[in-house]
Design an enzyme around this catalytic site. Structure first.
Site, PDB file in Angstrom:
ATOM      1  CG  ASP A 171      -8.507   1.127 -11.839  1.00 49.94           C
ATOM      2  OD1 ASP A 171      -8.160   1.937 -12.716  1.00 49.94           O
ATOM      3  OD2 ASP A 171      -7.731   0.676 -10.981  1.00 49.94           O
ATOM      4  NE  ARG A 232      -1.447   8.454   0.380  1.00 53.53           N
ATOM      5  CZ  ARG A 232      -0.819   7.422   0.917  1.00 53.53           C
ATOM      6  NH1 ARG A 232      -1.451   6.663   1.813  1.00 53.53           N
ATOM      7  NH2 ARG A 232       0.426   7.129   0.590  1.00 53.53           N
ATOM      8  CD  GLU A 261      -3.968  10.442   8.313  1.00 48.98           C
ATOM      9  OE1 GLU A 261      -2.754  10.153   8.410  1.00 48.98           O
ATOM     10  OE2 GLU A 261      -4.792   9.712   7.733  1.00 48.98           O
ATOM     11  CG  HIS A 279      -2.163   6.451   8.053  1.00 42.78           C
ATOM     12  ND1 HIS A 279      -2.100   7.644   7.398  1.00 42.78           N
ATOM     13  CD2 HIS A 279      -1.837   5.524   7.126  1.00 42.78           C
ATOM     14  CE1 HIS A 279      -1.760   7.461   6.134  1.00 42.78           C
ATOM     15  NE2 HIS A 279      -1.599   6.162   5.948  1.00 42.78           N
ATOM     16  N   GLY A 281      -2.681   1.003   8.189  1.00 44.49           N
ATOM     17  CA  GLY A 281      -2.707   0.114   7.031  1.00 44.49           C
ATOM     18  C   GLY A 281      -1.416  -0.630   6.793  1.00 44.49           C
ATOM     19  CB  ALA A 282       1.898   0.385   5.941  1.00 45.43           C
TER      20      ALA A 282
END
Length: 525
Positions: A171, A232, A261, A279, A281-282
């Protein structure tokens, strides 16, 4: 006058209750096409979305009453932010509501990939007992490579360390001090690729991160590596991933996100060792409630009081502070965007100096605006609320100073970022209510911010301006403004060229090849 909000995606029912309790009328219309949304958006003051509702430029063109769009979640890829900004619409997100949920999903995908749980489950429930076909990989003592060590990445690191994995992280914004605090080893990308037994991605999709796991980089990984992406789509070369799964170089891969998507058909589907989720993840009850309630509160505050929080395209300031503070917040953010765009390789310290009358104002939103601008070059989803936290998570030093008097201007804001041990400096002020750049590298000039600025650091030598003008003219790039600064005759110099359109790659290569040019980049505001 009645304030009306349209909820364009499925949100937790409690969000509707929050709006109604504060006297705001709510309509829920899920599954609208962009044309259908454009036809009705003119009736609403606010629009609440998740990821399926996609307000584009055509929608904002008809949004004559719209004041705010609230995204219940982090990513705002589905919202045309430049079009919203041009229309004067605030765009807000909820940056921290689903971090734990997403981190847990990444860890779950890692375990599922290591033990091939989905495939084993399907065959077992199909009447087989394929015990010998699924000899998995133990994660204990293995090395996990994190690409991105921000909010979600640090949570994944914490959980991986809890199961006694070793963690290395790439990072550009992670400092050695923050790495020690997290218990991870900071490494460059090539070293991570060579050492990691499993790789998880936790970075936004930007020009710098797109295809970060390219075919070339995937080829540098250890044989038998596991790849997990819950961040992402577009971060991984999906075609190369399939090829390397097929030839056995990659043991397993788990994707929660795809470049396109919804991914109802994909070449990876059915590939040996591949796991997919849509998707998710959340997608937990807790996360959905958190982001729905948060976005409702933020939108209601803005519509009723003018307070702005978690905004991506405007400063977060109270209604009382707005008249004096807003111009300086806009200046700080633009100066930050300038600094961030010339420091995308990573920086380890930021200093912000305030001089003159601006010292009398509440400087916290100004600093937040500057940090959001700096970091937005590499992190699209960062905003004024999340930027200070993100900076702290990465262990980047921040210093602020004030000086009651300014030598030249009534007020001055100076931003410095340290890259590779060297400081990069830009300063600005307000002139007739408009933001101006007044110094770069301590060289004085006065330049307006424009949507496109060609920034050049050059040697002050005869012929440079003529050569530059010829290249831009041949490329059909119109020059709107031209401002120069220099240390001394024949020394270090800068050019700030306001242009009406982007510079084509071929023309940019010619500019960079000029003997006088040290550095050149098109900055976008």
């Amino acid at each position: 006058m009645t304030i009306k909000v349209l909820i364009g995606d499925s949100l937790a029912p409690g969000a509707i209750d929050i709006f109604k309790a504060r006297g705001i009328e709510v309509d829920v219309k899920v599954g609208l096409s962009q044309d259908e949304l454009a036809d009705i958006i003119g009736d609403y003051d606010g629009l609440a979305v998740r990821s399926a509702c996609k307000p584009n430029a055509a929608v904002f063109a008809k949004a004559d009453k719209l004041k705010v769009v609230g995204r219940a979640g982090i990513g705002v890829d589905n919202i045309d932010i430049p079009a919203a900004t041009a229309k004067g619409v605030a765009v807000m997100n909820t940056p921290f509501g689903n971090a734990v949920t997403t981190a847990e999903h990444a860890i779950a995908m890692l375990f599922a990939a290591a033990r091939q749980i989905p495939a084993a489950s399907a065959r077992t429930q199909n009447g087989e007992w394929p015990k010998k076909d699924y000899v998995g990989t133990e994660l204990f003592a293995k090395t996990l490579g994190l690409i991105g060590a921000g909010n979600i990445g640090s949570l994944v690191a914490e959980r991986a360390l809890g199961i006694k994995m070793k963690v290395v992280a790439f990072d550009p914004y992670l400092t050695e001090e923050r790495a020690v605090e997290l218990g991870v080893e900071k490494v460059e990308l090539d070293e991570l690729l060579a050492r990691a037994d499993a790789i998880t991605l936790h970075t936004p999709l930007t020009d710098q991160t797109r295809n970060i796991l390219s075919r070339e980089n995937l080829g540098k990984t250890k044989k038998g590596v596991i790849i997990v992406n819950c961040a992402r789509g577009g971060l991984v070369d999906e075609e190369a991933l399939k090829d390397l799964l097929d030839n056995g170089h990659i043991t397993a891969a788990a994707l929660d996100v795809f470049e396109t998507e919804p991914a109802k058909e994909h070449a990876l589907f059915g590939t040996r060792g591949f796991i997919a989720t849509p998707h998710l993840g959340a997608s937990t009850v807790e996360a959905q409630d958190n982001v729905a309630f948060q976005v409702a509160e933020q939108m209601a505050d803005y519509l009723l009081t003018g307070a702005v929080s978690n905004a991506l395209n405007m400063p977060s300031i109270t209604a009382e502070e707005a008249p004096r503070l807003k111009p300086f917040a806009e200046l700080a953010e633009k100066l930050g965007e300038f600094a961030g765009q010339i420091s995308t390789e990573g920086f380890d310290a930021v200093e912000i100096d305030y001089e003159g009358e601006v010292c009398e104002l509440n400087r916290k939103p100004l600093t937040s605006a500057a940090l959001a601008g700096i970091m937005r070059a590499s992190m699209k989803d960062v905003n004024m609320v999340s930027a200070p936290t993100v900076l702290k998570e990465r262990g980047i030093d921040l210093k602020e100073s004030t000086q009651e008097d300014s030598d030249t201007y009534d007020s001055l804001i100076r931003i410095k970022v340290r890259v590779g041990g060297k400081w990069r400096t830009i300063a600005g002020t307000i002139v007739n209510g408009q933001s101006r750049i007044v110094a770069v590298k301590d060289m004085a000039l006065e330049a307006k911010f424009r949507p496109f600025i060609l920034f050049i650091n050059n040697n002050d030598e005869a012929g440079f301006i003529g050569s530059l003008g010829s290249i831009l003219g041949e490329a059909g790039v119109n020059i709107a403004t031209f401002n120069l600064g220099r240390e001394e005759q024949g020394g270090d110099a800068i050019a700030m060229v306001g242009i009406d359109q982007d510079v084509p790659a071929e023309a940019m290569a010619k500019i960079e090849a000029l003997t006088q040019v040290r550095y050149a980049k098109v900055l976008r505001f």
